[in-house]
Design a protein around this motif. Sequence first.
Motif, PDB file in Angstrom:
ATOM      1  N   VAL A 140       1.055  -1.334  -0.073  1.00 30.61           N
ATOM      2  CA  VAL A 140      -0.065   0.250   0.002  1.00 30.61           C
ATOM      3  C   VAL A 140       0.969   1.290   0.014  1.00 30.61           C
ATOM      4  CG1 VAL A 140      -1.681   1.409   1.307  1.00 30.61           C
ATOM      5  CG2 VAL A 140      -1.902  -1.151   1.185  1.00 30.61           C
ATOM      6  N   ASP A 191      -1.637   5.398  -5.903  1.00 32.74           N
ATOM      7  CA  ASP A 191      -3.048   4.923  -5.422  1.00 32.74           C
ATOM      8  C   ASP A 191      -3.327   5.941  -4.147  1.00 32.74           C
ATOM      9  OD1 ASP A 191      -5.165   3.481  -5.561  1.00 32.74           O
ATOM     10  OD2 ASP A 191      -4.405   2.038  -4.258  1.00 32.74           O
ATOM     11  N   ARG A 222      -6.414   7.715  -3.918  1.00 33.41           N
ATOM     12  CA  ARG A 222      -7.504   6.939  -3.571  1.00 33.41           C
ATOM     13  C   ARG A 222      -7.941   6.433  -2.022  1.00 33.41           C
ATOM     14  NH1 ARG A 222      -8.930   2.142  -2.321  1.00 33.41           N
ATOM     15  NH2 ARG A 222      -6.629   1.388  -2.560  1.00 33.41           N
ATOM     16  N   TRP A 223      -6.710   6.156  -1.351  1.00 36.40           N
ATOM     17  CA  TRP A 223      -6.958   5.614  -0.059  1.00 36.40           C
ATOM     18  C   TRP A 223      -6.372   6.632   1.166  1.00 36.40           C
ATOM     19  CZ3 TRP A 223      -2.720   5.070   3.235  1.00 36.40           C
ATOM     20  CH2 TRP A 223      -1.419   5.289   2.785  1.00 36.40           C
ATOM     21  N   TRP A 224      -5.721   7.649   0.522  1.00 35.21           N
ATOM     22  CA  TRP A 224      -5.501   8.749   1.660  1.00 35.21           C
ATOM     23  C   TRP A 224      -6.304  10.236   1.075  1.00 35.21           C
ATOM     24  CZ3 TRP A 224       0.465   8.761   3.421  1.00 35.21           C
ATOM     25  CH2 TRP A 224       0.604   9.281   4.417  1.00 35.21           C
ATOM     26  N   SER A 232      -6.356   6.080   7.382  1.00 33.77           N
ATOM     27  CA  SER A 232      -6.617   5.844   5.940  1.00 33.77           C
ATOM     28  C   SER A 232      -5.873   4.471   5.634  1.00 33.77           C
ATOM     29  CB  SER A 232      -6.177   6.848   4.780  1.00 33.77           C
ATOM     30  OG  SER A 232      -6.860   7.944   5.133  1.00 33.77           O
ATOM     31  N   ARG A 235      -8.099   1.819   7.069  1.00 36.32           N
ATOM     32  CA  ARG A 235      -9.020   1.412   6.288  1.00 36.32           C
ATOM     33  C   ARG A 235      -8.919   0.568   5.072  1.00 36.32           C
ATOM     34  NH1 ARG A 235     -10.488   6.685   8.049  1.00 36.32           N
ATOM     35  NH2 ARG A 235      -9.786   7.634   6.045  1.00 36.32           N
ATOM     36  N   GLU A 236      -7.773   1.099   4.451  1.00 27.72           N
ATOM     37  CA  GLU A 236      -7.262   0.134   3.292  1.00 27.72           C
ATOM     38  C   GLU A 236      -7.036  -1.093   3.389  1.00 27.72           C
ATOM     39  OE1 GLU A 236      -6.224  -0.452  -0.758  1.00 27.72           O
ATOM     40  OE2 GLU A 236      -7.643   0.875   0.210  1.00 27.72           O
ATOM     41  N   ARG A 260     -10.129  -2.778   3.949  1.00 29.23           N
ATOM     42  CA  ARG A 260     -10.997  -3.105   2.630  1.00 29.23           C
ATOM     43  C   ARG A 260     -10.373  -4.209   1.530  1.00 29.23           C
ATOM     44  NH1 ARG A 260     -10.320  -2.120  -2.641  1.00 29.23           N
ATOM     45  NH2 ARG A 260      -8.394  -1.238  -2.450  1.00 29.23           N
ATOM     46  N   ARG A 261      -8.911  -4.282   1.513  1.00 27.90           N
ATOM     47  CA  ARG A 261      -8.256  -5.081   0.939  1.00 27.90           C
ATOM     48  C   ARG A 261      -8.387  -6.582   1.202  1.00 27.90           C
ATOM     49  NH1 ARG A 261      -2.541  -3.740  -1.610  1.00 27.90           N
ATOM     50  NH2 ARG A 261      -3.068  -1.646  -2.427  1.00 27.90           N
TER      51      ARG A 261
END
Length: 160
Positions: A24, A30, A33-35, A146, A149-150, A153-154
């Motif tokens: 990550v 990316d 998107r995630w931060w 973040s 959370r990522e 999600r993964r």
Amino acid sequence: MGANEYCMPTEWRIKGDIREVYDVCSNFKDYQRWWPDVYLDIQTAGTDRETGNEVYAILSKGKLPYKLRWRSCKTAENAPYSLSLKASGDLAGHGTWKFEQDGEYVNVRFDWYVNAERLLLKLLSPVLKPIFRSNHYWAMEKGLESLERELIRRRGAAAG
């Protein structure tokens, strides 16, 4: 250290596997998107002459009401243990991410050595440096939230 020079280490401890956390954090493109609280836009911007690595044009912000435009690229990579980068533009300098597995947790350290080159920040750094540093740490706190959370999600996507 000059008034516009900043050395800002950050340490995170996050439950997970070193490889997933590294994957990550090492994918700069990316971050937007995630931060999203910090990274507003990231675009590929060619290849770095020194390293041959992809350069990213970044628009970022913190809690304070200004945005920073800068470029970044990887300068060294030892997956999944470390990653170094350089920055130019409103922020100029370098940073290093380090990752260490510690049981079911990953210890993450980011050392950020930059000069504030945006004219307003450069001029105000002698007086407002503590506030600008606080702004950076707010952004890094949002990064940890973040990242957590990522990873959730993964893991959900992998399980589903």
